[in-house]
Design a protein around this motif. Sequence first.
Motif, short mmCIF file in Angstrom:
data_model
loop_
_atom_site.label_atom_id
_atom_site.label_comp_id
_atom_site.label_asym_id
_atom_site.label_seq_id
_atom_site.Cartn_x
_atom_site.Cartn_y
_atom_site.Cartn_z
N ALA A 23 -91.60 -62.84 50.11
CA ALA A 23 -91.28 -64.23 50.44
C ALA A 23 -89.96 -64.66 49.80
O ALA A 23 -89.14 -65.35 50.41
CB ALA A 23 -92.41 -65.16 50.00
N MET A 24 -89.74 -64.22 48.56
CA MET A 24 -88.48 -64.54 47.88
C MET A 24 -87.30 -63.85 48.56
O MET A 24 -86.19 -64.39 48.63
CB MET A 24 -88.56 -64.12 46.41
N GLN A 164 -88.20 -65.74 38.86
CA GLN A 164 -89.52 -65.95 39.47
C GLN A 164 -90.11 -64.64 39.98
O GLN A 164 -91.31 -64.39 39.83
CB GLN A 164 -89.40 -66.95 40.62
N ILE A 165 -89.27 -63.78 40.56
CA ILE A 165 -89.75 -62.48 41.03
C ILE A 165 -90.22 -61.64 39.86
O ILE A 165 -91.27 -60.97 39.92
CB ILE A 165 -88.64 -61.75 41.81
N THR A 166 -89.48 -61.67 38.73
CA THR A 166 -89.87 -60.91 37.56
C THR A 166 -91.21 -61.39 37.01
O THR A 166 -92.06 -60.58 36.61
CB THR A 166 -88.79 -61.02 36.47
N ASN A 172 -88.06 -55.86 38.61
CA ASN A 172 -87.06 -56.73 38.01
C ASN A 172 -86.40 -57.57 39.09
O ASN A 172 -85.79 -57.04 40.02
CB ASN A 172 -86.01 -55.88 37.27
N GLY A 173 -86.52 -58.89 38.97
CA GLY A 173 -86.08 -59.78 40.03
C GLY A 173 -84.60 -59.71 40.33
O GLY A 173 -84.19 -59.67 41.50
N ILE A 174 -83.76 -59.69 39.28
CA ILE A 174 -82.32 -59.65 39.48
C ILE A 174 -81.92 -58.36 40.20
O ILE A 174 -81.12 -58.37 41.15
CB ILE A 174 -81.58 -59.75 38.12
N SER A 175 -82.48 -57.25 39.75
CA SER A 175 -82.17 -55.97 40.38
C SER A 175 -82.64 -55.94 41.83
O SER A 175 -81.95 -55.40 42.71
CB SER A 175 -82.82 -54.82 39.60
N LEU A 176 -83.79 -56.51 42.09
CA LEU A 176 -84.33 -56.50 43.46
C LEU A 176 -83.49 -57.37 44.40
O LEU A 176 -83.38 -57.06 45.59
CB LEU A 176 -85.78 -56.98 43.45
N ILE A 177 -82.90 -58.44 43.89
CA ILE A 177 -82.03 -59.27 44.73
C ILE A 177 -80.80 -58.48 45.15
O ILE A 177 -80.38 -58.50 46.32
CB ILE A 177 -81.64 -60.57 43.99
N ILE A 178 -80.19 -57.76 44.20
CA ILE A 178 -79.05 -56.90 44.54
C ILE A 178 -79.48 -55.82 45.50
O ILE A 178 -78.78 -55.49 46.47
CB ILE A 178 -78.46 -56.28 43.25
N PHE A 179 -80.66 -55.23 45.25
CA PHE A 179 -81.22 -54.20 46.12
C PHE A 179 -81.37 -54.71 47.55
O PHE A 179 -80.98 -54.05 48.52
CB PHE A 179 -82.57 -53.75 45.55
N ALA A 180 -81.93 -55.92 47.67
CA ALA A 180 -82.14 -56.50 49.01
C ALA A 180 -80.81 -56.75 49.71
O ALA A 180 -80.69 -56.53 50.92
CB ALA A 180 -82.94 -57.80 48.90
N GLY A 181 -79.80 -57.19 48.96
CA GLY A 181 -78.50 -57.43 49.57
C GLY A 181 -77.85 -56.16 50.10
O GLY A 181 -77.28 -56.15 51.18
#
Length: 418
Positions: A23-24, A164-166, A172-181
Amino acid sequence: MLSALSNILKITELRQKVMFTLAMFLIFRAGTHIPVPGVDISAIERLFTSGNLFGLLDLFSGGALSKFSVFAMSITPYINASIIMQLLTVVIPKLEQWSKEGEEGRKKITQITRYGTVVLGFLQAVGMAIGLRDAIIHPGIGSILLIALTLTAGTTFLMWLGEQITDKGIGNGISLIIFAGIVSRLPDGLGVILDYLKAGTINFFNVILFLAIALAMIVFVIAITQGQRRIPVQYAKRVVGRKMYGGHSSHIPLKVNQAGVIPIIFASSVLMFPVTIAQFITVPWVKTLAEYFAWGTPLQTFLYAALIIFFTYFYTAVTLNISDMAENMKKYGGFIPGLRPGKPTADYLDRVMTRITLAGSIFLALIAILPNFVAAATNIQGVYFGGTALLIVVGVALDTMKQIEALVLMRHYQGFMK
């Protein structure tokens, strides 16, 4: 694989974490399509050619920068603030003390990192707005401040989203955001390959060769990322009261790629910064100098590899304190068989770390410059594969799978990885 995925769905807590993370991701992708007010998007898109810093940042932001959306800066200011705090922890005694205070100290460092993110984000946003002033519909102080505040708010929201993801998601939320991008750019790359096939620029052999090289690179990155040198450690027996402690064997895992992806980010930023600045300067000799540092030239490739090797040693030395490692081992009664505790142990660990860091630095350099040779061998231009993006995607995927594996095994289900 299907049975492993079904095990995830059977665990309510894990299922909720996965759904929250997805969802995030949707919120993040939706934000990449919300444009910053007062900017001509067509003028922005003309700047995104290969070999400048904007192209690298656009990759991390999942295309948000080329659209100049509210998430155009992505989470880059947070990464910069985190790296700066990590380096300052080594040189500032107060920060070093906080880092050793456990959870409370970590909260203080995290809070300073958040403030640093806002400050760095605002400064970067102002710089971007001034540098791209030709793309502003109504140039002026008010428009620049509006754009800067909008971009800073987008980065701050992404920082909150990552936290919030973390806390409530998986990984790890920050890493996953970069991953998703980064992963979100894959369909565009496949579309470019299909366009080349339709136009007859390449044939199916080029595509098969590209896929074979890509698969080999992924396997190679996984092997090196997971690779480590295990130093055996023996703990002496100690009698405390009526209980006996120690007397067991363990090991110190020294990773081959201890620095991760940071050296590539440092090296690429240093080399691409002059080229990016040269785009805004019309002096002839500056343009000529920028051509020598253009992406893919022999000089740029050599300097790129040399800087990656240098930054790998530098960042490893900053983040890994061999002396503290040897001292802590001595404090708890541990020793490496055949070596005396203290300085002999520290010298041995330093010698081993120097050797495996050389292998890790050469690996990072190869991964970083390999896309240039892949493009020349397959004749597929404009599809970036390798370097920073590949390391981030593989590293984040492995870490997330390990967390899922641990949660699944805690519930006595069959593991996710075999």
